[in-house]
Design an enzyme around this catalytic site. Structure first.
Site, PDB file in Angstrom:
ATOM      1  N   ARG A 223     -43.338 -29.494 -30.086  1.00  0.00           N
ATOM      2  CA  ARG A 223     -43.929 -30.306 -31.161  1.00  0.00           C
ATOM      3  C   ARG A 223     -45.409 -30.079 -30.988  1.00  0.00           C
ATOM      4  O   ARG A 223     -45.996 -30.464 -29.984  1.00  0.00           O
ATOM      5  CB  ARG A 223     -43.534 -31.777 -30.967  1.00  0.00           C
ATOM      6  CG  ARG A 223     -44.260 -32.749 -31.875  1.00  0.00           C
ATOM      7  CD  ARG A 223     -43.829 -32.611 -33.335  1.00  0.00           C
ATOM      8  NE  ARG A 223     -44.634 -33.521 -34.170  1.00  0.00           N
ATOM      9  CZ  ARG A 223     -45.766 -33.156 -34.766  1.00  0.00           C
ATOM     10  NH1 ARG A 223     -46.231 -31.920 -34.667  1.00  0.00           N
ATOM     11  NH2 ARG A 223     -46.441 -34.028 -35.495  1.00  0.00           N
TER      12      ARG A 223
ATOM     13  N   HIS B 210     -51.048 -32.544 -31.656  1.00  0.00           N
ATOM     14  CA  HIS B 210     -51.230 -33.504 -32.748  1.00  0.00           C
ATOM     15  C   HIS B 210     -51.710 -34.837 -32.193  1.00  0.00           C
ATOM     16  O   HIS B 210     -51.726 -35.041 -30.979  1.00  0.00           O
ATOM     17  CB  HIS B 210     -49.916 -33.709 -33.516  1.00  0.00           C
ATOM     18  CG  HIS B 210     -48.844 -34.378 -32.700  1.00  0.00           C
ATOM     19  ND1 HIS B 210     -48.069 -33.715 -31.784  1.00  0.00           N
ATOM     20  CD2 HIS B 210     -48.414 -35.682 -32.650  1.00  0.00           C
ATOM     21  CE1 HIS B 210     -47.226 -34.553 -31.209  1.00  0.00           C
ATOM     22  NE2 HIS B 210     -47.409 -35.760 -31.712  1.00  0.00           N
TER      23      HIS B 210
ATOM     24  N   HIS C  42     -51.801 -39.338 -33.437  1.00  0.00           N
ATOM     25  CA  HIS C  42     -51.358 -40.367 -34.383  1.00  0.00           C
ATOM     26  C   HIS C  42     -52.501 -41.354 -34.594  1.00  0.00           C
ATOM     27  O   HIS C  42     -53.015 -41.921 -33.636  1.00  0.00           O
ATOM     28  CB  HIS C  42     -50.127 -41.102 -33.850  1.00  0.00           C
ATOM     29  CG  HIS C  42     -49.031 -40.171 -33.447  1.00  0.00           C
ATOM     30  ND1 HIS C  42     -48.248 -39.505 -34.355  1.00  0.00           N
ATOM     31  CD2 HIS C  42     -48.605 -39.761 -32.229  1.00  0.00           C
ATOM     32  CE1 HIS C  42     -47.389 -38.738 -33.717  1.00  0.00           C
ATOM     33  NE2 HIS C  42     -47.576 -38.870 -32.416  1.00  0.00           N
TER      34      HIS C  42
ATOM     35  N   GLU D  68     -47.727 -44.053 -28.728  1.00  0.00           N
ATOM     36  CA  GLU D  68     -46.407 -43.403 -28.642  1.00  0.00           C
ATOM     37  C   GLU D  68     -45.806 -43.625 -27.262  1.00  0.00           C
ATOM     38  O   GLU D  68     -46.450 -43.364 -26.247  1.00  0.00           O
ATOM     39  CB  GLU D  68     -46.576 -41.909 -28.914  1.00  0.00           C
ATOM     40  CG  GLU D  68     -45.326 -41.074 -28.652  1.00  0.00           C
ATOM     41  CD  GLU D  68     -45.531 -39.599 -28.999  1.00  0.00           C
ATOM     42  OE1 GLU D  68     -46.206 -39.316 -30.020  1.00  0.00           O
ATOM     43  OE2 GLU D  68     -45.032 -38.736 -28.259  1.00  0.00           O
TER      44      GLU D  68
ATOM     45  N   HIS E 124     -51.990 -34.767 -28.157  1.00  0.00           N
ATOM     46  CA  HIS E 124     -50.932 -34.424 -27.208  1.00  0.00           C
ATOM     47  C   HIS E 124     -49.985 -33.382 -27.790  1.00  0.00           C
ATOM     48  O   HIS E 124     -50.031 -33.080 -28.987  1.00  0.00           O
ATOM     49  CB  HIS E 124     -50.165 -35.676 -26.783  1.00  0.00           C
ATOM     50  CG  HIS E 124     -49.585 -36.467 -27.905  1.00  0.00           C
ATOM     51  ND1 HIS E 124     -50.313 -37.378 -28.647  1.00  0.00           N
ATOM     52  CD2 HIS E 124     -48.341 -36.485 -28.448  1.00  0.00           C
ATOM     53  CE1 HIS E 124     -49.547 -37.922 -29.571  1.00  0.00           C
ATOM     54  NE2 HIS E 124     -48.335 -37.393 -29.486  1.00  0.00           N
TER      55      HIS E 124
ATOM     56  N   GLU F  26     -45.537 -39.555 -40.837  1.00  0.00           N
ATOM     57  CA  GLU F  26     -46.231 -38.273 -40.759  1.00  0.00           C
ATOM     58  C   GLU F  26     -47.572 -38.333 -41.491  1.00  0.00           C
ATOM     59  O   GLU F  26     -48.456 -37.541 -41.222  1.00  0.00           O
ATOM     60  CB  GLU F  26     -45.343 -37.162 -41.325  1.00  0.00           C
ATOM     61  CG  GLU F  26     -44.017 -37.008 -40.574  1.00  0.00           C
ATOM     62  CD  GLU F  26     -44.170 -36.849 -39.070  1.00  0.00           C
ATOM     63  OE1 GLU F  26     -45.201 -36.320 -38.620  1.00  0.00           O
ATOM     64  OE2 GLU F  26     -43.268 -37.274 -38.333  1.00  0.00           O
TER      65      GLU F  26
HETATM   66 MN    MN Z   1     -46.725 -37.652 -30.934  1.00  0.00          MN
END
Ligand code: MN
Ligand code: MN
Length: 342
Positions: A51, A54, A56, A61, A100, A123
């Site tokens: 993943r 990115h 948030h 998280e 992360h 998202e």
């Molecule tokens: Mn994340």
């Protein structure tokens, strides 16, 4: 009276987002209207798949590894970066806004549950590195990365989200059998290695709050195992909403919403449940197998009030008067805290 909204969402039946090496299913408040305070995601990564980098904007998280192995890196605002590897039963916590990445290590798929301390997590509030770089002028990207504009043309034209990378060439991560993960680090807490609170014949509970895992200031996690027939007794949480992911088994959850309103939901593995802050509830294992439940609370402090403890703390004559029953009957009520009842 029953509630008109559902407190159950069949997360693992949702149509997933699929990319190179990765599968993700998310439940925000848009999918699961009851879950206003917490959102969750079930994600799977193949060996080497990631993943991508990115962050948030609106949520911290928290993660629990159900199966497999992965590694993460995270950067703090002070410029320090941290790399950790995770195995089954491990937990991570990434503060809101910290960049992360997560990569599957193999062997096999890594399956983990992510919990976000905001039901509006989506998202739309997630910023991926390729999305960012592909949305600045090529000249700026070239100057920023120290490459030519021709080289910028080789970069992705939009968000990658999942990327298939190589399995890291780090034999300490790949030794077989792997050493049991026991170490606590800044971002990693081995929840399954914790000695659980154990109720003989009833089940176990493990809890990781900020007290055990200091960086986890906004989320507490709990792993509950209920033996067949066992009941996590009537209780509520004064300070947090509760988000549940049913890892295995089947359960009945009753939620009391005050003013005569209550709802009963039935859960299978892969379903998600939600209990609003302060609402009375119970969890009963309805099957013949162990029921294993991952629970997230949107507070770094764990608080629960159990009915047995409350009743036991009041004088018998008062309890008899409240219920309009003889003292002899009130005397049969719990005299100590039960927590889980076999
Ligand atoms: Mn994340
Ligand atoms: Mn609870």
């Amino acid at each position: 009276m029953t509630s008109s909204i559902s407190f159950r969402y069949e997360l693992e039946k949702k149509q997933p987002r699929v990319g190179p090496g990765g599968i993700t299913r998310g439940a925000s408040v848009n999918d699961f209207p009851a879950s206003v305070g917490i959102a969750g995601v079930s994600m799977r990564l193949q060996p080497g798949a990631m993943r991508e980098l990115h962050w948030h904007a609106n949520a911290a998280e928290w993660a629990y590894i159900v199966d497999g192995y992965c590694r993460t890196t995270i950067i703090h605002p002070d410029g320090n970066t941290y790399t950790d590897s995770f195995g089954p039963g491990d937990v991570w916590y990434f503060p809101k806004g910290y960049g992360h990445v997560i990569q599957g290590l193999g062997p096999g798929e890594c399956h983990f549950i992510l919990i976000f301390d905001n039901g509006n997590f989506s998202e739309d509030h997630t910023f991926s590195i390729t999305d960012f770089i592909s949305h600045v002028p090529a000249a700026v990207a070239a100057q920023s990365l120290g490459i030519t504009e021709d080289e910028v043309a080789q970069l992705p034209k939009g968000e990658v989200y999942f990327a298939q990378g190589e399995v890291p060439d780090d034999h300490s991560l790949l030794s077989d059998p792997r050493p049991a993960p026991q170490l606590i680090s800044m971002h990693r807490y081995p929840l399954h290695a914790q000695q659980p609170r154990r109720i003989p014949g009833g089940g176990t509970q493990r809890v990781v709050s900020a007290a055990e895992f200091p960086i986890s200031t906004t989320i507490t996690g709990s792993l509950i195992e209920l033996q067949p027939g066992a009941l996590r007794e009537l209780h509520w949480h004064p300070n947090a909403d509760e988000w549940q992911y049913f890892i295995s088994g089947t359960a009945e959850v009753g939620i009391f919403l005050a003013e005569g309103e209550a709802v009963t939901e039935y859960f299978n593995a892969g379903d998600v449940g939600y209990v609003p802050m302060g609402a009375g509830h119970y969890i009963k294992n309805t099957g013949n197998d162990l029921c294993k439940i991952l629970i997230g609370f949107n507070s770094g402090h764990y608080q629960a009030l159990d009915l047995s403890e409350w009743l036991a703390g009041n004088p018998i004559d008062l309890i008899a008067g409240n219920f309009g029953i003889p003292k002899a009957l009130a005397d049969k009520f719990p005299a100590t805290k039960n927590f889980i009842i076999p």
